[in-house]
Design a protein around this motif. Structure first.
Motif, PDB file in Angstrom:
ATOM      1  N   ILE A 173      87.960  47.165  47.221  1.00 24.88           N
ATOM      2  CA  ILE A 173      88.321  45.980  46.321  1.00 24.88           C
ATOM      3  C   ILE A 173      88.151  46.140  44.830  1.00 24.88           C
ATOM      4  O   ILE A 173      88.933  45.662  43.949  1.00 24.88           O
ATOM      5  CB  ILE A 173      87.350  44.746  46.766  1.00 24.88           C
ATOM      6  CG1 ILE A 173      87.811  44.375  48.245  1.00 24.88           C
ATOM      7  CG2 ILE A 173      87.602  43.475  45.700  1.00 24.88           C
ATOM      8  CD1 ILE A 173      87.077  43.346  48.825  1.00 24.88           C
ATOM      9  N   PHE A 174      87.029  46.785  44.456  1.00 24.35           N
ATOM     10  CA  PHE A 174      86.811  47.394  42.911  1.00 24.35           C
ATOM     11  C   PHE A 174      88.111  47.950  42.703  1.00 24.35           C
ATOM     12  O   PHE A 174      88.792  48.033  41.282  1.00 24.35           O
ATOM     13  CB  PHE A 174      85.686  48.274  42.800  1.00 24.35           C
ATOM     14  CG  PHE A 174      84.450  47.404  42.559  1.00 24.35           C
ATOM     15  CD1 PHE A 174      84.288  46.905  41.235  1.00 24.35           C
ATOM     16  CD2 PHE A 174      83.591  46.887  43.564  1.00 24.35           C
ATOM     17  CE1 PHE A 174      82.843  46.148  40.880  1.00 24.35           C
ATOM     18  CE2 PHE A 174      82.402  46.043  43.324  1.00 24.35           C
ATOM     19  CZ  PHE A 174      82.196  45.861  41.857  1.00 24.35           C
ATOM     20  N   LEU A 175      88.867  48.934  43.354  1.00 22.62           N
ATOM     21  CA  LEU A 175      89.800  49.879  42.836  1.00 22.62           C
ATOM     22  C   LEU A 175      90.859  49.042  42.789  1.00 22.62           C
ATOM     23  O   LEU A 175      91.758  49.174  41.989  1.00 22.62           O
ATOM     24  CB  LEU A 175      89.985  51.019  43.827  1.00 22.62           C
ATOM     25  CG  LEU A 175      88.695  52.042  43.919  1.00 22.62           C
ATOM     26  CD1 LEU A 175      89.078  53.224  44.785  1.00 22.62           C
ATOM     27  CD2 LEU A 175      88.945  52.635  42.412  1.00 22.62           C
ATOM     28  N   LYS A 176      91.160  48.199  43.582  1.00 23.62           N
ATOM     29  CA  LYS A 176      92.264  47.374  43.670  1.00 23.62           C
ATOM     30  C   LYS A 176      92.610  46.488  42.506  1.00 23.62           C
ATOM     31  O   LYS A 176      93.367  46.039  41.868  1.00 23.62           O
ATOM     32  CB  LYS A 176      92.196  46.422  44.967  1.00 23.62           C
ATOM     33  CG  LYS A 176      93.588  45.614  45.255  1.00 23.62           C
ATOM     34  CD  LYS A 176      93.780  44.849  46.594  1.00 23.62           C
ATOM     35  CE  LYS A 176      94.095  43.394  46.464  1.00 23.62           C
ATOM     36  NZ  LYS A 176      93.754  42.971  47.826  1.00 23.62           N
ATOM     37  N   SER A 177      91.040  46.096  42.209  1.00 21.88           N
ATOM     38  CA  SER A 177      90.978  44.941  41.141  1.00 21.88           C
ATOM     39  C   SER A 177      91.278  45.724  39.626  1.00 21.88           C
ATOM     40  O   SER A 177      91.985  45.226  38.682  1.00 21.88           O
ATOM     41  CB  SER A 177      89.637  44.412  40.836  1.00 21.88           C
ATOM     42  OG  SER A 177      89.267  43.688  42.129  1.00 21.88           O
ATOM     43  N   ALA A 178      90.876  47.137  39.989  1.00 26.43           N
ATOM     44  CA  ALA A 178      91.084  47.757  38.405  1.00 26.43           C
ATOM     45  C   ALA A 178      92.617  48.122  38.403  1.00 26.43           C
ATOM     46  O   ALA A 178      93.040  48.066  37.144  1.00 26.43           O
ATOM     47  CB  ALA A 178      90.163  48.871  38.679  1.00 26.43           C
ATOM     48  N   ARG A 179      93.298  48.345  39.608  1.00 25.33           N
ATOM     49  CA  ARG A 179      94.606  48.701  39.571  1.00 25.33           C
ATOM     50  C   ARG A 179      95.372  47.391  38.891  1.00 25.33           C
ATOM     51  O   ARG A 179      96.177  47.634  38.301  1.00 25.33           O
ATOM     52  CB  ARG A 179      95.135  49.077  40.984  1.00 25.33           C
ATOM     53  CG  ARG A 179      96.415  49.670  40.914  1.00 25.33           C
ATOM     54  CD  ARG A 179      96.998  49.812  42.236  1.00 25.33           C
ATOM     55  NE  ARG A 179      97.288  48.729  42.886  1.00 25.33           N
ATOM     56  CZ  ARG A 179      96.876  48.517  44.257  1.00 25.33           C
ATOM     57  NH1 ARG A 179      95.992  49.248  44.889  1.00 25.33           N
ATOM     58  NH2 ARG A 179      97.061  47.398  44.700  1.00 25.33           N
TER      59      ARG A 179
END
Lengths: 357, 280
Positions: free
Chosen positions: B53-59
């Protein structure tokens, strides 16, 4: 001596901004290798004319011929003309070397050639020790030299300079005037300089054009313009002039107090018309001989000592403004004058210029 | 100085310290907090489920930043090229939506993107007869909402250096033989990078922690870190884990801000250093 070749012909060029006419039908020829000055008060159209030569404005009318080819509609990056901006417009994020190389990189020259040409121009302009500095680390005079080097390295057919010395202090300006003339001679490029400083153009220019309200008033050598101004405005704008208002007569001007000022009357001036007689301060002699054509008496109101000469303000019955008289140091020593003294002034008919009022 | 310090301590340092402290405790069996020390919460942050979810948010934040910077820079460029007296007017209109409520602006996008919303109606009016496109409750909708909401920041951040740029610099570049495109790439763009960086960091930091836009435009199932934190505190009642997630989010934001500050510092520091060398 054969007539020098015309490099740039400005042919009936006009420029309108909306309903304002900034340049109004100017025609001028600029010759190969000359130092040409466009002179005029602010708003006279000289900067607009310069921007049309550089390609930043298009003439509303007329042609600009460089080597006989009309470049009026050529974009600035496609004409062999470079402009040195009044603000210098150095790229703040680039070193001195990068600023100077920029124009040659745009020509896609080989790196080796760029390097040698940049080195050469940095040496000519004495900028070698500053090559790696950023513009913000340079003094005003150094920035000016970078701006000059950046334009000269392109070897343009024509270099335009917009008030190049305007941002420098007075002392530096004097030195740079001579420096610019030396450089122009050395690189053999035609310079067109825009200035509002009449002294600057007298010192530097081979020929100059005086502009007012978008019109060309006179174009000639500094000497010819100084000695034979085309009209009252030019006479007043270039150097200092004493004016005596009155009416034209067959052989001069009759001043308001009835005194006759002898001088050559222009053919266009009919006797009885409003006119001014004028004479330069350095042409007026104190205590003239009896046969001097024009003589008057006055009271010394003020003295200003300039080292080289003494400038007197003399109140005369001829004009509402006091006369300015320049007396050489020699003459002043021979016969000293003091404020409040009655003096006699005199000048020759040949030194009088008469204009329509 | 002193009032600012009191204000900062009371409203920033103390609450953050409290949340940070919370992250080191256990969750109580019936919700609430069990005050025994643990590092489990931070371990859980790196669980693939949550790290994803962190990665998706950053993307998503990164995509929104990129789009906002491109549009915002173009808009700021156009405004700075307009006649001087019109510039404040254009700026006013560019920033105008910003003065309305964030929720209302986001709801307006629902009205636009809805299956039977304004865009679908426009397509129908133009003769489109197929299935209405599904635009709402997608990642694209979330990105559109983020871009729209933070665009004014980018416009203002980019306008500042663009309007201060001496127009004679571009003219000098043209005069020296550069085309308009080269002039932009070599003179205008490098000199306005600080504005772009400031605007980009703004959009990224505000986007990565956003929870309103993903909740409204992404639909109930769509989660970014902001929603996750929100859920831990208000739905799952796991305050310690929520606190750990919030701390991880703050750490990311601080990292981004520090990188920007460091880059800006290096840029000005380098100039100062060469100045010292030259004088010495």
């Amino acid at each position: 001596m054969s007539e020098p070749r015309t490099l740039l012909a400005i042919d009936h060029v006009s420029k309108n901004f909306g309903r304002v006419t900034a340049v109004d039908g100017i025609s001028l020829d600029i010759r190969e290798n000359e130092f040409f000055a466009l002179l005029g008060p602010s708003g006279c159209g000289k900067t607009t004319l310069l921007r049309m030569l550089a390609g930043f404005e298009m003439p509303s009318d007329g042609r600009i011929l460089l080597d006989g080819k009309d470049i009026a509609r050529t974009p600035p990056n496609k004409r062999p003309v470079n402009l040195m901006f009044q603000s210098y417009a150095l790229f703040p994020h680039m070193s001195v070397r990068a600023n100077v190389s920029y124009g040659l990189e745009m020509e896609r020259l080989p790196a080796k050639e760029i390097r040698s040409r940049v080195d050469a121009i940095l040496a000519t302009t004495e900028l070698v020790p500053f090559a790696d500095r950023k513009p913000e680390q340079l003094s005003g005079g150094q920035k000016q030299r970078v701006a000059l080097a950046r334009a000269l390295v392109k070897r343009p057919r024509l270099l335009l300079l917009d008030e190049p010395l305007g941002a420098l202090d007075k002392k530096l300006r004097g030195a740079m005037q001579l420096e610019l003339k030396r450089l122009q001679h050395e690189v053999g490029i035609t310079f067109v300089i825009v200035t509002h400083d009449q002294e600057e153009s007298l010192v530097m220019a081979d020929r100059m054009a005086v502009l007012k309200d978008g019109r060309l008033l006179q174009c000639d050598t500094p000497h010819a313009i100084y000695e034979h101004p085309a009209d009252r405005f030019v006479a007043d704008f270039i150097g200092v002039m004493n004016f005596i208002p009155g009416k034209a007569s067959a052989d001069g001007v009759v001043a308001a107090n009835g005194a006759r000022i002898a001088g050559k009357v222009p053919a266009a001036l009919t006797p009885g018309a409003s006119a001014v007689a004028s004479v330069r301060p350095e042409r007026i002699r104190l205590f003239p001989s009896a046969e001097t054509a024009n003589r008057t008496t006055g009271t010394v109101e003020a003295l200003a000592y300039h080292g080289l000469d003494l400038q007197l303000h003399v109140r005369t019955p001829l004009s509402p403004k006091p006369f300015l008289v320049r007396v050489t140091a020699d003459a002043a020593d021979r016969r000293p004058v003091a404020s409040g003294d009655q003096v006699e002034l005199g000048w020759d008919a040949a030194d009088v210029r008469i204009f329509a009022e | 100085m002193a009032p600012a310090l009191v204000w900062l301590t009371a409203l920033m340092v103390v609450p953050c310290a409290l949340v940070l402290a919370l992250a080191f405790f256990r969750r109580g069996i019936y919700g609430g907090i069990d005050y025994t020390f643990t590092l489990e919460n931070f371990g859980l942050v790196f669980d693939p489920l949550y790290a994803g979810i962190f990665l998706k948010s950053a993307r998503i934040a990164g995509t929104a930043t990129l789009i906002a910077v491109v549009i915002g820079y173009a808009a700021a460029y156009a405004i700075s090229a307009a006649p001087r007296r019109w510039q404040p007017v254009f700026l006013f209109f560019a920033v105008l939506p910003f003065w309305s409520n964030y929720l209302i602006r986001t709801y307006a996008w629902i009205v636009l993107l809805n299956r039977e919303g304004l865009i679908t109606q426009l397509l129908r009016w133009l003769g489109y007869t197929g299935e209405p496109p599904s635009m709402l409750y997608t990642e694209g909708a979330v990105i559109a909402g983020l871009v729209y909401n933070y665009l004014p920041f980018v416009i203002l951040a980019c306008y500042a250096p663009l309007s201060r740029l001496n127009p004679e610099l571009a003219e000098a570049s043209r005069d020296l033989g550069a085309s308009a495109a080269t002039t932009f790439r070599r003179v205008i763009l490098p000199l306005t990078v600080p504005g772009i960086a400031a605007g980009a960091v703004f959009v990224f930091v505000l986007s990565i922690g956003n929870f309103v836009t993903p909740a409204l435009l992404g639909g109930g199932r769509f989660q970014m870190i902001g929603n996750l934190v929100y859920d831990q505190f208000l739905t799952a009642n796991d305050w310690p884990f929520g606190a750990a997630l919030a701390m991880a989010l703050i750490a990311i934001m601080l990292l981004v801000l520090m990188v920007q500050a460091l880059a800006a510092d290096r840029a000005s520091g380098r100039a100062a250093q060469t100045k010292g060398d030259a004088d010495g």
